[in-house]
Write an enzyme that holds these catalytic residues in place. Sequence first.
Site, mmCIF file in Angstrom:
data_model
loop_
_atom_site.group_PDB
_atom_site.id
_atom_site.type_symbol
_atom_site.label_atom_id
_atom_site.label_comp_id
_atom_site.label_asym_id
_atom_site.label_seq_id
_atom_site.Cartn_x
_atom_site.Cartn_y
_atom_site.Cartn_z
ATOM 1 N N ARG A 127 0.897 -1.170 0.000
ATOM 2 C CA ARG A 127 0.000 0.000 0.000
ATOM 3 C C ARG A 127 0.928 1.211 0.000
ATOM 4 N NH1 ARG A 127 -5.358 1.536 1.589
ATOM 5 N NH2 ARG A 127 -5.400 3.547 2.683
ATOM 6 N N HIS A 154 -6.434 1.160 -7.337
ATOM 7 C CA HIS A 154 -6.791 0.481 -6.085
ATOM 8 C C HIS A 154 -7.552 -0.803 -6.448
ATOM 9 C CE1 HIS A 154 -7.401 -0.262 -2.002
ATOM 10 N NE2 HIS A 154 -8.124 0.781 -1.624
ATOM 11 N N GLN A 157 -9.705 -3.107 -3.880
ATOM 12 C CA GLN A 157 -10.978 -2.515 -3.466
ATOM 13 C C GLN A 157 -12.081 -2.846 -4.456
ATOM 14 O OE1 GLN A 157 -11.925 -0.437 -0.640
ATOM 15 N NE2 GLN A 157 -13.879 -1.083 -1.531
ATOM 16 N N ASP A 244 -15.849 8.647 -3.258
ATOM 17 C CA ASP A 244 -14.616 8.511 -2.479
ATOM 18 C C ASP A 244 -14.260 9.902 -1.965
ATOM 19 O OD1 ASP A 244 -12.318 7.440 -1.350
ATOM 20 O OD2 ASP A 244 -11.145 7.564 -3.193
ATOM 21 N N CYS A 284 -15.729 3.547 -0.460
ATOM 22 C CA CYS A 284 -14.637 2.647 -0.070
ATOM 23 C C CYS A 284 -14.118 2.914 1.335
ATOM 24 C CB CYS A 284 -13.504 2.727 -1.087
ATOM 25 S SG CYS A 284 -12.718 4.346 -1.157
ATOM 26 N N ARG A 312 -14.105 -6.743 1.712
ATOM 27 C CA ARG A 312 -12.657 -6.654 1.502
ATOM 28 C C ARG A 312 -11.991 -7.943 1.987
ATOM 29 N NH1 ARG A 312 -10.012 -1.680 1.065
ATOM 30 N NH2 ARG A 312 -8.143 -2.974 0.953
#
Length: 331
Positions: A127, A154, A157, A244, A284, A312
């Site tokens: 990450r 991403h 996700q 987001d 998210c 997730r």
Amino acid sequence: MTRAKKAKAPATPALLTDATLPAPAMAGRDFLSNLDMTPQELRAVLDTAHSMKRGQWRQVKPLAGLTLALIFEKASLRTRTTFDVGMYQLGGHAITLTNQEIGLGTRERISDVARNLERWVDGVMGRVYLQQTLQELAQHARIPVINGLSDMLHPVQLLADYQTIEEHLGEVRGKRIVYIGDGNNLANSHIHMGVLTGADVTIVTPVGYEPNGAVLMDAVKQGARITLTNDLAAVDGADVLYTDVWISMGQEAEAEHRRRAFRGYQVNAAMLDRIAPNGIFLHCLPAHYGEEVVEEATDHPKSCVFNQAENRLHAQKALLYHILGGTQPRW
């Protein structure tokens, strides 16, 4: 008098055994982008995620003896917890490495970090700030590298997102998925999923905050149904409304400018009333309440935000199995 029939108990899903596990679809491969998988491989991962959520994998430990290194340049709640718990539930082990400890590109060259890790662990999840960091890790490591988030994409996700969409809406092809807000890594990955799934993806964003141009043009060339607009009317009738944060980690200096630019793009109860009657709202997380979303939206009957967060775990477990499954412990 006719007696009422006793209702049948719901069928218990059959538990998988070592002999009935599906073949790993992406064994030993990197996953830096959703486009690193084919539509068929995506289908395999999502099917596995659904079966894991149903509890069918409870008695198998297909990653026993394997270890995943988790590299974090950015703070994390969902990514760290779900990869760590996911490895544990599949019989493996995860080790967390912060940038303070390893100093990617500062304390050590990225290539040297890769050449060390490949001798100790079976896979790496990163990450990180830059997509280039992941590409360099993958170039120099002879073990799979997974993108847990970068400035560009991403992809993990989106696996959870599409698992959630299928749970609530069924077949994804042809569904209208409207992403509203900053044209960031999430927007880029939504475009990639449009390529893979045949979903009708619309990105609604202010002028100057569009998603990556190369990502967009490549998707259009591949025949994906992608619409880019700043017209909020695109929200009307959406099957999925997604947002987001407006201000991502590292953009704090732009905060006030961004808040002004995105005024009017906030998801609230009135906006959710405009989507399809059976439509769903996704975010998210983390949510910046009062900016891109209000609390009544995440608590709204159409919100699947926390189910999405749960997924997730299931989606990433499925990805881990399909990449690391079949790998033999090295000790």
